[in-house]
Design a protein around this motif. Structure first.
Motif, PDB file in Angstrom:
ATOM      1  N   LEU A  77      -8.217  -8.081  10.658  1.00 20.05           N
ATOM      2  CA  LEU A  77      -8.050  -8.806  11.925  1.00 20.05           C
ATOM      3  C   LEU A  77      -9.073  -9.932  12.044  1.00 20.05           C
ATOM      4  N   THR A  78      -8.663 -11.020  12.679  1.00 18.66           N
ATOM      5  CA  THR A  78      -9.607 -12.097  12.976  1.00 18.66           C
ATOM      6  C   THR A  78     -10.461 -11.689  14.166  1.00 18.66           C
ATOM      7  N   THR A  79     -11.522 -12.435  14.398  1.00 15.15           N
ATOM      8  CA  THR A  79     -12.405 -12.142  15.538  1.00 15.15           C
ATOM      9  C   THR A  79     -11.622 -12.187  16.841  1.00 15.15           C
ATOM     10  N   ARG A  80     -10.763 -13.184  16.999  1.00 16.99           N
ATOM     11  CA  ARG A  80      -9.976 -13.307  18.226  1.00 16.99           C
ATOM     12  C   ARG A  80      -8.989 -12.149  18.357  1.00 16.99           C
ATOM     13  N   GLU A  81      -8.393 -11.743  17.240  1.00 16.03           N
ATOM     14  CA  GLU A  81      -7.456 -10.616  17.284  1.00 16.03           C
ATOM     15  C   GLU A  81      -8.181  -9.330  17.677  1.00 16.03           C
ATOM     16  N   ARG A  82      -9.419  -9.164  17.227  1.00 18.92           N
ATOM     17  CA  ARG A  82     -10.190  -7.984  17.639  1.00 18.92           C
ATOM     18  C   ARG A  82     -10.452  -8.008  19.129  1.00 18.92           C
ATOM     19  N   GLU A  83     -10.755  -9.188  19.667  1.00 17.70           N
ATOM     20  CA  GLU A  83     -10.992  -9.314  21.106  1.00 17.70           C
ATOM     21  C   GLU A  83      -9.736  -8.968  21.897  1.00 17.70           C
ATOM     22  N   VAL A  84      -8.607  -9.491  21.436  1.00 15.70           N
ATOM     23  CA  VAL A  84      -7.333  -9.201  22.122  1.00 15.70           C
ATOM     24  C   VAL A  84      -7.010  -7.711  21.993  1.00 15.70           C
ATOM     25  N   MET A  85      -7.217  -7.153  20.822  1.00 17.88           N
ATOM     26  CA  MET A  85      -6.918  -5.734  20.616  1.00 17.88           C
ATOM     27  C   MET A  85      -7.750  -4.846  21.533  1.00 17.88           C
ATOM     28  N   ASP A  86      -9.027  -5.163  21.680  1.00 20.53           N
ATOM     29  CA  ASP A  86      -9.890  -4.367  22.558  1.00 20.53           C
ATOM     30  C   ASP A  86      -9.359  -4.342  23.985  1.00 20.53           C
ATOM     31  N   LEU A  87      -8.817  -5.471  24.431  1.00 21.86           N
ATOM     32  CA  LEU A  87      -8.282  -5.538  25.790  1.00 21.86           C
ATOM     33  C   LEU A  87      -6.931  -4.826  25.889  1.00 21.86           C
ATOM     34  N   ILE A  88      -6.140  -4.886  24.814  1.00 27.44           N
ATOM     35  CA  ILE A  88      -4.874  -4.138  24.797  1.00 27.44           C
ATOM     36  C   ILE A  88      -5.160  -2.651  24.894  1.00 27.44           C
ATOM     37  N   VAL A  89      -6.124  -2.196  24.102  1.00 19.54           N
ATOM     38  CA  VAL A  89      -6.493  -0.780  24.092  1.00 19.54           C
ATOM     39  C   VAL A  89      -7.048  -0.355  25.444  1.00 19.54           C
ATOM     40  N   ALA A  90      -7.687  -1.284  26.141  1.00 20.76           N
ATOM     41  CA  ALA A  90      -8.223  -0.984  27.475  1.00 20.76           C
ATOM     42  C   ALA A  90      -7.124  -0.934  28.524  1.00 20.76           C
ATOM     43  N   GLY A  91      -5.881  -1.243  28.109  1.00 17.48           N
ATOM     44  CA  GLY A  91      -4.745  -1.137  29.027  1.00 17.48           C
ATOM     45  C   GLY A  91      -4.452  -2.388  29.829  1.00 17.48           C
ATOM     46  N   LYS A  92      -5.023  -3.507  29.451  1.00 20.30           N
ATOM     47  CA  LYS A  92      -4.811  -4.740  30.215  1.00 20.30           C
ATOM     48  C   LYS A  92      -3.512  -5.430  29.818  1.00 20.30           C
ATOM     49  N   LEU A  93      -2.862  -6.037  30.804  1.00 23.02           N
ATOM     50  CA  LEU A  93      -1.622  -6.763  30.576  1.00 23.02           C
ATOM     51  C   LEU A  93      -1.909  -8.117  29.939  1.00 23.02           C
ATOM     52  N   ASN A  94      -0.875  -8.717  29.350  1.00 25.27           N
ATOM     53  CA  ASN A  94      -1.037 -10.009  28.669  1.00 25.27           C
ATOM     54  C   ASN A  94      -1.649 -11.071  29.574  1.00 25.27           C
ATOM     55  N   LYS A  95      -1.194 -11.108  30.831  1.00 28.13           N
ATOM     56  CA  LYS A  95      -1.689 -12.139  31.762  1.00 28.13           C
ATOM     57  C   LYS A  95      -3.189 -11.979  31.994  1.00 28.13           C
ATOM     58  N   ILE A  96      -3.625 -10.734  32.168  1.00 33.83           N
ATOM     59  CA  ILE A  96      -5.051 -10.466  32.390  1.00 33.83           C
ATOM     60  C   ILE A  96      -5.858 -10.819  31.145  1.00 33.83           C
ATOM     61  N   ILE A  97      -5.303 -10.474  29.977  1.00 33.76           N
ATOM     62  CA  ILE A  97      -5.978 -10.796  28.714  1.00 33.76           C
ATOM     63  C   ILE A  97      -6.139 -12.307  28.584  1.00 33.76           C
ATOM     64  N   ALA A  98      -5.073 -13.038  28.920  1.00 33.34           N
ATOM     65  CA  ALA A  98      -5.118 -14.504  28.833  1.00 33.34           C
ATOM     66  C   ALA A  98      -6.198 -15.064  29.753  1.00 33.34           C
ATOM     67  N   GLU A 102       0.530 -13.435  23.228  1.00 30.17           N
ATOM     68  CA  GLU A 102       1.715 -12.800  22.650  1.00 30.17           C
ATOM     69  C   GLU A 102       1.713 -12.919  21.126  1.00 30.17           C
ATOM     70  N   VAL A 103       1.298 -14.071  20.615  1.00 31.18           N
ATOM     71  CA  VAL A 103       1.226 -14.268  19.166  1.00 31.18           C
ATOM     72  C   VAL A 103       0.171 -13.348  18.555  1.00 31.18           C
ATOM     73  N   HIS A 104      -1.003 -13.297  19.196  1.00 38.54           N
ATOM     74  CA  HIS A 104      -2.061 -12.410  18.706  1.00 38.54           C
ATOM     75  C   HIS A 104      -1.613 -10.950  18.743  1.00 38.54           C
ATOM     76  N   ARG A 105      -0.955 -10.583  19.825  1.00 37.16           N
ATOM     77  CA  ARG A 105      -0.486  -9.204  19.990  1.00 37.16           C
ATOM     78  C   ARG A 105       0.475  -8.825  18.864  1.00 37.16           C
ATOM     79  N   ALA A 106       1.412  -9.726  18.559  1.00 34.93           N
ATOM     80  CA  ALA A 106       2.375  -9.464  17.485  1.00 34.93           C
ATOM     81  C   ALA A 106       1.660  -9.333  16.144  1.00 34.93           C
ATOM     82  N   ASN A 107       0.686 -10.202  15.909  1.00 30.75           N
ATOM     83  CA  ASN A 107      -0.062 -10.145  14.650  1.00 30.75           C
ATOM     84  C   ASN A 107      -0.859  -8.843  14.532  1.00 30.75           C
ATOM     85  N   ILE A 108      -1.441  -8.438  15.651  1.00 31.32           N
ATOM     86  CA  ILE A 108      -2.241  -7.200  15.668  1.00 31.32           C
ATOM     87  C   ILE A 108      -1.367  -6.005  15.321  1.00 31.32           C
ATOM     88  N   PHE A 109      -0.219  -5.896  15.965  1.00 32.12           N
ATOM     89  CA  PHE A 109       0.667  -4.756  15.722  1.00 32.12           C
ATOM     90  C   PHE A 109       1.159  -4.762  14.277  1.00 32.12           C
TER      91      PHE A 109
END
Length: 204
Positions: free
Chosen positions: A148-169, A180-187
Motif C-alpha cells: 500500500l502507498t502512504t495515502r492508501e494506508r491513511e485511507v485504510m485506517d479511516l475505513i477500518v475506523a468505520g468512517k464513510l467516504n465523505k468523512i474520509i475525504a 473511492e479510487v483509493h478504496r478500490a485499490n486497497i480492497f
C-alpha cells in the motif's frame, strides 16, 4: 480431523521407540525414531522439518535431556509450528508440567494409554497445521500491507475506523472520487471484499 504430517519420536529406550512406531503404524501413521536429542538435531540440520509436525519426546535422556532439546528448539526458532508431546516417568511430572507453561502440547506419564496418546498426536498435528496456516496468512497480510502507498494506508485506517467516504475525504482534504479510487485499490491489494472483511483480516 486430518492426521497427515511429520511425526518424530525421541527416546533413548529402543523398546519404547519400536513400540511407538508400531503403534502409530497400526493407525496408518508413519514416524521417524531417534535414540537421542543430538541425533534428532543432526537429522534436522540436513532435513528441515516438514510441517505440520509433532515431536514425541522423552523428558529424561542421557546427555541432552528432552527439556533441554525443547528449550533449544524454542530459542532457535526451529520449526516453531511443530507441537511437542512429552513422555515422562512419575518423578518427572513437575518438569513436564513446567514444559506445558512454556508451550508444550501435552505430556504423558509412563506407562501411558496407547490409544489416547495416538489421539493426542493426531490432535497435535491438526494444531500444528492450524498454526502454520495462521502464520502464513499473517505473513500474507503483512506483505499486502507493505504494497500500500502512504495515502492508501491513511485511507485504510479511516475505513477500518468505520468512517464513510465523505468523512474520509473531508479528513484528508481530498475528493470523494479520490477516496473511492483509493478504496478500490486497497480492497484489491488486500484481497478483501468489504470493510468488515478488511477489519477481520487486520485483527487476525
Amino acid at each position: 480431523m486430518s492426521a497427515s504430517g511429520s511425526i518424530y519420536i525421541i527416546d533413548d529406550e529402543e523398546a519404547i521407540r519400536d513400540a511407538l512406531v508400531w503403534l502409530l503404524a497400526s493407525r496408518d501413521l508413519s514416524a521417524n525414531a531417534f535414540a537421542s536429542a543430538e541425533e534428532f538435531l543432526e537429522h534436522i540440520r540436513t532435513h528441515p522439518v516438514p510441517l505440520p509436525a509433532c515431536l514425541v519426546l522423552d523428558v529424561r535422556m542421557e546427555a541432552m535431556s528432552g527439556l533441554e532439546l525443547f528449550d533449544n528448539l524454542r530459542n532457535t526458532g526451529i520449526a516453531p509450528d511443530m507441537r511437542v508431546i512429552f513422555l515422562t516417568g512419575h518423578g518427572n511430572v513437575p518438569m513436564a508440567v513446567e514444559s506445558l507453561k512454556k508451550g508444550a502440547f501435552d505430556f504423558f506419564e509412563k506407562p501411558f494409554n496407547n490409544n489416547r496418546l495416538v489421539d493426542r498426536i493426531v490432535e497435535a498435528l491438526a494444531e500444528s497445521r492450524a498454526r502454520m496456516e495462521a502464520r502464513v496468512a499473517k505473513d500474507q497480510v503483512r506483505d499486502r500491507l507493505a504494497s500500500l502507498t502512504t495515502r492508501e494506508r491513511e485511507v485504510m485506517d479511516l475505513i477500518v475506523a468505520g468512517k464513510l467516504n465523505k468523512i474520509i475525504a473531508d479528513d484528508l482534504g481530498i475528493s470523494m472520487r479520490t477516496v473511492e479510487v483509493h478504496r478500490a485499490n486497497i480492497f484489491a491489494k488486500m484481497g478483501a471484499r468489504s470493510a468488515v472483511e478488511l477489519v477481520q483480516m487486520l485483527k487476525a
